[in-house]
Design a protein around this motif. Structure first.
Motif, PDB file in Angstrom:
ATOM      1  N   SER A   1       0.764  -1.225   0.079  1.00 27.22           N
ATOM      2  CA  SER A   1      -0.021  -0.023  -0.033  1.00 27.22           C
ATOM      3  C   SER A   1       0.742   1.162  -0.155  1.00 27.22           C
ATOM      4  O   SER A   1       1.711   1.479   0.913  1.00 27.22           O
ATOM      5  CB  SER A   1      -0.931   0.037   1.198  1.00 27.22           C
ATOM      6  OG  SER A   1      -1.492   1.279   1.420  1.00 27.22           O
ATOM      7  N   GLU A   2       0.659   2.237  -0.804  1.00 30.46           N
ATOM      8  CA  GLU A   2       1.457   3.434  -0.824  1.00 30.46           C
ATOM      9  C   GLU A   2       0.983   4.292   0.266  1.00 30.46           C
ATOM     10  O   GLU A   2       2.107   4.879   0.846  1.00 30.46           O
ATOM     11  CB  GLU A   2       1.064   4.188  -2.259  1.00 30.46           C
ATOM     12  CG  GLU A   2       1.229   3.722  -3.557  1.00 30.46           C
ATOM     13  CD  GLU A   2       1.063   4.332  -4.631  1.00 30.46           C
ATOM     14  OE1 GLU A   2       0.241   5.352  -4.619  1.00 30.46           O
ATOM     15  OE2 GLU A   2       1.216   3.733  -5.959  1.00 30.46           O
ATOM     16  N   GLN A   3      -0.222   4.224   0.773  1.00 28.27           N
ATOM     17  CA  GLN A   3      -0.528   4.889   2.021  1.00 28.27           C
ATOM     18  C   GLN A   3       0.533   4.471   3.278  1.00 28.27           C
ATOM     19  O   GLN A   3       0.846   5.248   4.040  1.00 28.27           O
ATOM     20  CB  GLN A   3      -1.991   4.912   2.264  1.00 28.27           C
ATOM     21  CG  GLN A   3      -2.353   5.811   3.321  1.00 28.27           C
ATOM     22  CD  GLN A   3      -3.828   5.837   3.724  1.00 28.27           C
ATOM     23  OE1 GLN A   3      -4.608   5.276   2.854  1.00 28.27           O
ATOM     24  NE2 GLN A   3      -4.539   6.465   4.827  1.00 28.27           N
ATOM     25  N   ILE A   4       0.440   3.300   3.529  1.00 25.10           N
ATOM     26  CA  ILE A   4       1.141   2.647   4.501  1.00 25.10           C
ATOM     27  C   ILE A   4       2.484   2.911   4.319  1.00 25.10           C
ATOM     28  O   ILE A   4       3.451   3.106   4.949  1.00 25.10           O
ATOM     29  CB  ILE A   4       0.905   1.010   4.638  1.00 25.10           C
ATOM     30  CG1 ILE A   4      -0.698   0.760   4.739  1.00 25.10           C
ATOM     31  CG2 ILE A   4       1.616   0.401   5.969  1.00 25.10           C
ATOM     32  CD1 ILE A   4      -1.207   1.468   5.855  1.00 25.10           C
ATOM     33  N   GLN A   5       3.195   2.841   3.096  1.00 26.70           N
ATOM     34  CA  GLN A   5       4.600   3.141   2.861  1.00 26.70           C
ATOM     35  C   GLN A   5       4.902   4.518   3.206  1.00 26.70           C
ATOM     36  O   GLN A   5       6.024   4.841   3.599  1.00 26.70           O
ATOM     37  CB  GLN A   5       4.912   2.709   1.315  1.00 26.70           C
ATOM     38  CG  GLN A   5       4.928   1.320   1.023  1.00 26.70           C
ATOM     39  CD  GLN A   5       5.006   0.913  -0.365  1.00 26.70           C
ATOM     40  OE1 GLN A   5       4.922   1.793  -1.175  1.00 26.70           O
ATOM     41  NE2 GLN A   5       5.134  -0.260  -0.841  1.00 26.70           N
ATOM     42  N   GLY A   6       3.877   5.386   2.874  1.00 26.81           N
ATOM     43  CA  GLY A   6       4.051   6.843   3.374  1.00 26.81           C
ATOM     44  C   GLY A   6       4.125   7.017   4.847  1.00 26.81           C
ATOM     45  O   GLY A   6       4.896   7.635   5.271  1.00 26.81           O
ATOM     46  N   ILE A   7       3.471   6.179   5.714  1.00 22.54           N
ATOM     47  CA  ILE A   7       3.629   6.191   7.052  1.00 22.54           C
ATOM     48  C   ILE A   7       4.781   5.715   7.546  1.00 22.54           C
ATOM     49  O   ILE A   7       5.566   6.294   8.381  1.00 22.54           O
ATOM     50  CB  ILE A   7       2.257   5.178   7.940  1.00 22.54           C
ATOM     51  CG1 ILE A   7       1.143   5.745   7.498  1.00 22.54           C
ATOM     52  CG2 ILE A   7       2.604   5.278   9.347  1.00 22.54           C
ATOM     53  CD1 ILE A   7       0.015   4.760   8.079  1.00 22.54           C
ATOM     54  N   ILE A   8       5.323   4.667   6.995  1.00 18.73           N
ATOM     55  CA  ILE A   8       6.551   4.061   7.108  1.00 18.73           C
ATOM     56  C   ILE A   8       7.817   4.993   6.993  1.00 18.73           C
ATOM     57  O   ILE A   8       8.727   5.031   7.748  1.00 18.73           O
ATOM     58  CB  ILE A   8       6.877   2.747   6.438  1.00 18.73           C
ATOM     59  CG1 ILE A   8       6.014   1.519   6.965  1.00 18.73           C
ATOM     60  CG2 ILE A   8       8.192   2.515   6.682  1.00 18.73           C
ATOM     61  CD1 ILE A   8       6.226   0.620   5.938  1.00 18.73           C
ATOM     62  N   LYS A   9       7.620   5.952   5.747  1.00 21.97           N
ATOM     63  CA  LYS A   9       8.865   6.686   5.415  1.00 21.97           C
ATOM     64  C   LYS A   9       8.665   7.900   6.432  1.00 21.97           C
ATOM     65  O   LYS A   9       9.701   8.368   7.195  1.00 21.97           O
ATOM     66  CB  LYS A   9       8.338   7.331   4.211  1.00 21.97           C
ATOM     67  CG  LYS A   9       9.272   8.442   3.674  1.00 21.97           C
ATOM     68  CD  LYS A   9       8.947   8.790   2.240  1.00 21.97           C
ATOM     69  CE  LYS A   9      10.100  10.014   1.917  1.00 21.97           C
ATOM     70  NZ  LYS A   9       9.624  10.646   0.500  1.00 21.97           N
ATOM     71  N   GLY A  10       7.359   8.385   7.022  1.00 20.23           N
ATOM     72  CA  GLY A  10       7.260   9.235   8.121  1.00 20.23           C
ATOM     73  C   GLY A  10       8.085   8.884   9.080  1.00 20.23           C
ATOM     74  O   GLY A  10       8.678   9.732   9.804  1.00 20.23           O
ATOM     75  N   LEU A  11       7.537   7.529   9.613  1.00 17.68           N
ATOM     76  CA  LEU A  11       8.515   7.309  10.984  1.00 17.68           C
ATOM     77  C   LEU A  11       9.874   6.902  10.699  1.00 17.68           C
ATOM     78  O   LEU A  11      10.468   7.349  11.807  1.00 17.68           O
ATOM     79  CB  LEU A  11       7.661   5.824  11.409  1.00 17.68           C
ATOM     80  CG  LEU A  11       6.298   5.828  11.812  1.00 17.68           C
ATOM     81  CD1 LEU A  11       5.922   4.342  12.006  1.00 17.68           C
ATOM     82  CD2 LEU A  11       6.101   6.465  13.123  1.00 17.68           C
TER      83      LEU A  11
END
Length: 247
Positions: A8-18
């Motif tokens: 998921s691109e949305q979840i990958q965005g969360i991972i990047k932010g963390l």
């Protein structure tokens, strides 16, 4: 090390932010429904951080005193949230719902929303294949002769129900007659109490037999011939088990 699997691109965005906060003393919270992988995601990004649950107040107090970096799950269950001090701490929290929105804004620099699997089609497809391979290995079964493309997936409890639906489907489709007989044996051993139980539980055998026959042969006439029973008797059984309303 905990692994988190996503497409998921949305979840990958969360991972990047963390990942960007790994060198900063700021706190983040991931909010979303149960069994969406919030804890696994946090542990995969911060593998060495101690993990405590919001259900244990004393454990949280001790962990905050001893650690600069901490994962707190079930954050919504903490009763004294207003007393928490995250100064010079890197806290990664997970919660099933927001609760006190104003307090959440005060405590956390970054607030992420974890969507349910029903909104993550790529993850559903990816996790389904992972669970199929996991089931094959765990249950020691071959799936070459099983239609795994059309497994009815239950997403009501996200990862939990998705995995269960894959396992259940594969178990059902690899059972032999001895397995089915043993399941019925233990079920009936628990349920039999008397009072015309023969008639009461006859449907356990008749209903799937008739449903499968109707689907396979497509007509009551053909099925009555295959089963060797009168067509009127078959029609009566179909009515008794409400099969005509389900197909």
């Amino acid at each position: 090390m905990t692994h988190f699997y996503t497409r998921s691109e949305q979840i990958q965005g969360i991972i990047k932010g963390l990942n960007l906060t790994k060198t900063l003393y700021v706190s983040s919270i991931i909010i979303g429904p149960e069994f969406t992988g919030k804890k696994s995601l946090a542990k995969s990004v911060f593998p060495t951080a101690p993990l405590v649950s919001g259900e244990n107040q004393e454990e949280i107090k001790t962990a905050l005193a001893n650690s600069d970096e901490l994962i707190i799950t079930n954050f919504e269950k903490i009763k004294n949230q207003s007393e928490l001090d995250f100064t010079n701490k890197r806290i990664i929290a997970t919660a099933n719902y927001i609760g006190n929105a104003a307090l959440i804004d005060d405590l956390f620099a970054f607030i992420y929303t974890m969507p349910p699997l029903s909104q993550r089609d790529k993850d559903v497809a990816y996790l389904k294949e992972l669970y199929i391979e996991d089931a094959k290995s765990t249950l020691m079964i071959e799936t070459n002769s099983i239609d795994t493309e059309h497994i009815p997936l239950d997403l009501s409890l996200n990862n939990k129900s998705l995995k269960r639906s894959v396992y259940t489907y594969l178990i059902k489709h690899t059972m032999e007659s001895e397995d089915i007989q043993e399941i019925l044996y233990y079920y009936l051993l628990k349920k039999l109490e008397g009072n015309d139980d023969y008639r009461k539980y006859l449907g356990l055998y008749e209903k799937p037999l008739i449903k499968a026959g109707l689907e396979k042969f497509g007509s009551q006439l053909k099925l009555s011939e295959v089963l060797g029973i009168n067509r009127n008797t078959l029609r009566k059984k179909i009515h008794e088990h409400n099969i005509d309303q389900e197909l």
